[in-house]
Design a protein around this motif. Structure first.
Motif, short mmCIF file in Angstrom:
data_model
loop_
_atom_site.label_atom_id
_atom_site.label_comp_id
_atom_site.label_asym_id
_atom_site.label_seq_id
_atom_site.Cartn_x
_atom_site.Cartn_y
_atom_site.Cartn_z
N ARG A 3 0.84 -1.20 0.00
CA ARG A 3 0.00 0.00 0.00
C ARG A 3 0.88 1.26 0.00
N LEU A 4 1.94 1.26 0.79
CA LEU A 4 2.86 2.39 0.84
C LEU A 4 3.50 2.62 -0.52
N PHE A 5 3.92 1.56 -1.16
CA PHE A 5 4.53 1.65 -2.49
C PHE A 5 3.55 2.23 -3.51
N LEU A 6 2.32 1.75 -3.51
CA LEU A 6 1.31 2.26 -4.45
C LEU A 6 0.97 3.72 -4.16
N THR A 7 0.91 4.07 -2.89
CA THR A 7 0.65 5.47 -2.53
C THR A 7 1.78 6.37 -3.02
N ALA A 8 3.01 5.94 -2.85
CA ALA A 8 4.16 6.73 -3.31
C ALA A 8 4.12 6.91 -4.82
N ILE A 9 3.81 5.86 -5.56
CA ILE A 9 3.72 5.96 -7.03
C ILE A 9 2.59 6.92 -7.42
N PHE A 10 1.45 6.82 -6.76
CA PHE A 10 0.33 7.70 -7.06
C PHE A 10 0.70 9.17 -6.82
N LEU A 11 1.34 9.45 -5.68
CA LEU A 11 1.73 10.83 -5.38
C LEU A 11 2.75 11.36 -6.38
N PHE A 12 3.69 10.53 -6.78
CA PHE A 12 4.67 10.94 -7.78
C PHE A 12 3.99 11.26 -9.10
N ALA A 13 3.10 10.39 -9.56
CA ALA A 13 2.39 10.61 -10.82
C ALA A 13 1.51 11.85 -10.75
N ALA A 14 0.84 12.05 -9.64
CA ALA A 14 -0.04 13.22 -9.48
C ALA A 14 0.78 14.51 -9.50
N SER A 15 1.94 14.51 -8.85
CA SER A 15 2.76 15.72 -8.83
C SER A 15 3.34 16.00 -10.21
N ALA A 16 3.64 14.99 -10.99
CA ALA A 16 4.15 15.20 -12.35
C ALA A 16 3.09 15.86 -13.21
N VAL A 17 1.85 15.46 -13.07
CA VAL A 17 0.76 16.07 -13.84
C VAL A 17 0.53 17.49 -13.37
N MET A 18 0.57 17.74 -12.08
CA MET A 18 0.31 19.06 -11.54
C MET A 18 1.37 20.07 -11.95
N THR A 19 2.60 19.67 -12.14
CA THR A 19 3.64 20.62 -12.51
C THR A 19 3.66 20.90 -14.00
N ALA A 20 2.83 20.23 -14.78
CA ALA A 20 2.81 20.47 -16.21
C ALA A 20 2.26 21.85 -16.54
N GLN A 21 1.45 22.39 -15.65
CA GLN A 21 0.88 23.71 -15.87
C GLN A 21 0.98 24.49 -14.58
N ASP A 22 1.48 25.72 -14.65
CA ASP A 22 1.65 26.56 -13.48
C ASP A 22 0.56 27.62 -13.43
N THR A 23 0.04 27.89 -12.24
CA THR A 23 -0.89 28.99 -12.03
C THR A 23 -0.13 30.10 -11.32
N ILE A 24 -0.19 31.29 -11.89
CA ILE A 24 0.55 32.44 -11.37
C ILE A 24 -0.44 33.45 -10.82
N ALA A 25 -0.22 33.88 -9.59
CA ALA A 25 -1.04 34.93 -8.97
C ALA A 25 -0.22 36.22 -8.94
N LEU A 26 -0.78 37.27 -9.50
CA LEU A 26 -0.12 38.57 -9.53
C LEU A 26 -0.84 39.52 -8.59
N ASP A 27 -0.10 40.23 -7.77
CA ASP A 27 -0.68 41.25 -6.90
C ASP A 27 -0.66 42.60 -7.63
N THR A 28 -1.33 43.57 -7.04
CA THR A 28 -1.38 44.91 -7.61
C THR A 28 0.04 45.45 -7.79
N GLY A 29 0.36 45.90 -9.00
CA GLY A 29 1.67 46.49 -9.29
C GLY A 29 2.79 45.49 -9.49
N ASP A 30 2.47 44.22 -9.60
CA ASP A 30 3.51 43.19 -9.78
C ASP A 30 4.11 43.20 -11.18
N SER A 31 5.38 42.90 -11.25
CA SER A 31 6.10 42.63 -12.48
C SER A 31 6.93 41.38 -12.18
#
Length: 115
Positions: A3-31
């Motif tokens: 179960r630990l092994f499968l959980t680790a593989i799932f978390l690794f795969a999920a993080s790989a998908v999540m880093t494929a696209q970045d969400t950027i938050a800009l505050d007022t006056g940001d560059s």
């Protein structure tokens, strides 16, 4: 143990998908530098850093922001990103992309190889 092994593989795969696209938050006056300066300096991870690529930028917020492309410190292009709007921006290997915002804004950024 299994179960630990499968959980680790799932978390690794999920993080790989999540880093494929970045969400950027800009505050007022940001560059913010988004891509082109390298690890630790860019707001998003461009897996094609050092080669020509395409940035897919989507304004997912309620306010407008600007996309600024520079080469060796000189502005070569500025694009206004209205809410709900998306664009593909061609980036040469020596280009640096910035987001500038007068108000709070949100953007999604993804990259693909320029073929």
């Amino acid at each position: 143990m299994k179960r630990l092994f499968l959980t680790a593989i799932f978390l690794f795969a999920a993080s790989a998908v999540m880093t494929a696209q970045d969400t950027i938050a800009l505050d007022t006056g940001d560059s913010m530098c988004i891509a082109g300066k390298g690890p630790g300096q860019d707001g998003a991870i461009n897996p094609h850093l050092g080669e020509d690529s395409i940035a897919i930028v989507e304004n997912v917020g309620k306010n407008e922001f600007s996309i600024r492309i520079q080469k060796k410190g000189e502005i070569i292009n500025t694009i206004k990103a209205s809410p709900g709007w998306a664009v593909e921006v061609k980036l040469r290997k020596d280009h640096v992309m910035y987001f500038d915002s007068a108000t709070k804004a949100m953007a999604k950024v993804d990259f693909k190889k320029w073929e």
